[in-house]
Enzyme design. Structure first.
Site, PDB file in Angstrom:
ATOM      1  CG  ASP A   1      -0.795  -0.007   2.681  1.00  0.00           C
ATOM      2  OD1 ASP A   1       0.476   0.108   2.553  1.00  0.00           O
ATOM      3  OD2 ASP A   1      -1.462   0.233   3.620  1.00  0.00           O
ATOM      4  CB  SER A   2       4.667   1.830   0.175  1.00  0.00           C
ATOM      5  OG  SER A   2       4.763   1.026  -0.777  1.00  0.00           O
TER       6      SER A   2
ATOM      7  CG  ASP B   1       0.894  -3.975   2.181  1.00  0.00           C
ATOM      8  OD1 ASP B   1       0.802  -5.067   3.010  1.00  0.00           O
ATOM      9  OD2 ASP B   1       1.511  -2.945   2.021  1.00  0.00           O
TER      10      ASP B   1
ATOM     11  CE  LYS C   1       3.364  -5.763   4.301  1.00  0.00           C
ATOM     12  NZ  LYS C   1       2.702  -4.647   4.591  1.00  0.00           N
TER      13      LYS C   1
ATOM     14  CD  GLU D   1       0.694  -1.512   8.121  1.00  0.00           C
ATOM     15  OE1 GLU D   1       0.285  -0.787   9.040  1.00  0.00           O
ATOM     16  OE2 GLU D   1       0.942  -1.268   7.393  1.00  0.00           O
TER      17      GLU D   1
ATOM     18  CD  GLU E   1       7.861  -0.208   6.960  1.00  0.00           C
ATOM     19  OE1 GLU E   1       7.365  -1.141   6.764  1.00  0.00           O
ATOM     20  OE2 GLU E   1       8.072   0.933   6.565  1.00  0.00           O
TER      21      GLU E   1
HETATM   22  O1  KIV Z   1       3.597  -1.004   1.865  1.00  0.00           O
HETATM   23  C1  KIV Z   1       4.757  -1.722   1.650  1.00  0.00           C
HETATM   24  O2  KIV Z   1       5.988  -1.050   0.748  1.00  0.00           O
HETATM   25  C2  KIV Z   1       5.397  -2.472   2.549  1.00  0.00           C
HETATM   26  C3  KIV Z   1       6.421  -1.897   2.956  1.00  0.00           C
HETATM   27  C4  KIV Z   1       7.050  -1.549   3.581  1.00  0.00           C
HETATM   28  C5  KIV Z   1       6.792  -3.232   3.462  1.00  0.00           C
HETATM   29  O3  KIV Z   1       4.327  -2.613   3.320  1.00  0.00           O
END
Ligand code: KIV
Length: 263
Positions: free
Chosen positions: A44-45, A83, A112, A114, A181
């Protein structure tokens, strides 16, 4: 042949490292896997690097489904993790499962999420119903406002103990991978040794089972101050393929991250 969770576990059992990079589209999916990247993370970056936001908080489930589909179309070998965006899994395990199904249907092999022990029930609910889960602890960007910024986590005795406990609870709940992280390298090493599942570090030192970076960071594309844990692999490379291959080699040989990248 497609990389699976079993492939990743085998790499780790052989005392080798696997490599992860974020990826958001089909063309890069092909470039990254052909350069030897084992896992593509549809992070989600993308809120930061594609949408120009300061946080990941505005990323939607539809955004993640769209980019997961793009990556899945371009990748034939890599394992794909996507994510779950902010708000799509925190309400209840049932909410998480329903939204994860849509991401998996778009082509991800794993989702994934968090959060620490508080997410253990959700991890258990999803994994018991056939959805592999990668947990993510330490600096969890979706909690940026609660954390008070993007800063080092687990740097007090109490918070380090909490992160170790979180990691064990998430593993017990069924998580098959754990991202850590921006945590002290010594703590990441301790957590990695305390678990049987592979750990993936970003700003967590060299002793994790694998490393991940945001693609735009490791290609030196993202403007502004570079976080300590980022290395620009494009510097000195003649092509994107060469830069990615040199990231893969540096991770596999334990040359990246160096001490200058850790906390
Ligand atoms: O969203 C993302 O790119 C991430 C990584 C930084 C682990 O969760």
């Amino acid at each position: 042949m497609r990389t699976t969770l079993a492939t990743l576990q085998r790499i780790v059992d052989n005392n080798e490292k696997f490599t992860v990079l974020t990826c958001y589209d089909a063309i890069f999916a092909g470039i990254l896997e052909n350069a030897g990247v084992d896992v593509l993370l549809v992070g989600d970056s993308l809120g930061n690097v594609l949408h120009g936001e300061n946080t990941t908080l505005a990323v939607t489930l539809d955004d993640m489904i769209y980019h997961t589909r793009c990556v899945a179309r371009g990748a034939s070998k890599a394992f794909i993790i996507a994510d779950m965006p902010f708000g799509s899994y925190q309400v209840s395990p049932e909410q998480a499962f329903e939204n994860a199904v849509r991401i998996i249907a778009a082509g991800a092999h794993m989702v994934k999420i968090e959060g620490g022990h508080i997410m253990a029930d959700t991890v258990e609910f999803m994994t018991r119903r056939g959805i592999p889960v990668c947990a993510h602890i330490g600096l969890t960007p979706q909690s940026v406002h609660q954390l008070g910024g993007y800063k080092l986590q687990g740097n007090s005795e109490k918070s380090a103990k909490q992160l170790l406990d979180d990691a064990k609870k998430l593993e017990k709940a069924g998580a098959s991978l754990l991202v850590m992280e921006v945590v002290p390298a010594k703590l990441a090493k301790k957590i990695t040794h305390a678990l049987t599942i592979p750990t993936i570090g970003i700003g967590a030192g060299v002793d994790c089972s694998a490393q991940v970076l945001v693609l735009h960071d490791m290609l030196g594309l993202y403007p502004g101050k570079k976080p300590r844990f980022v290395k620009d692999f494009m510097a000195g490379a003649n092509s994107i393929q060469e830069a990615v291959a040199s990231y893969v080699a540096a991770v596999k040989t334990g040359q990246f991250p160096g001490q200058e990248h850790e906390f």
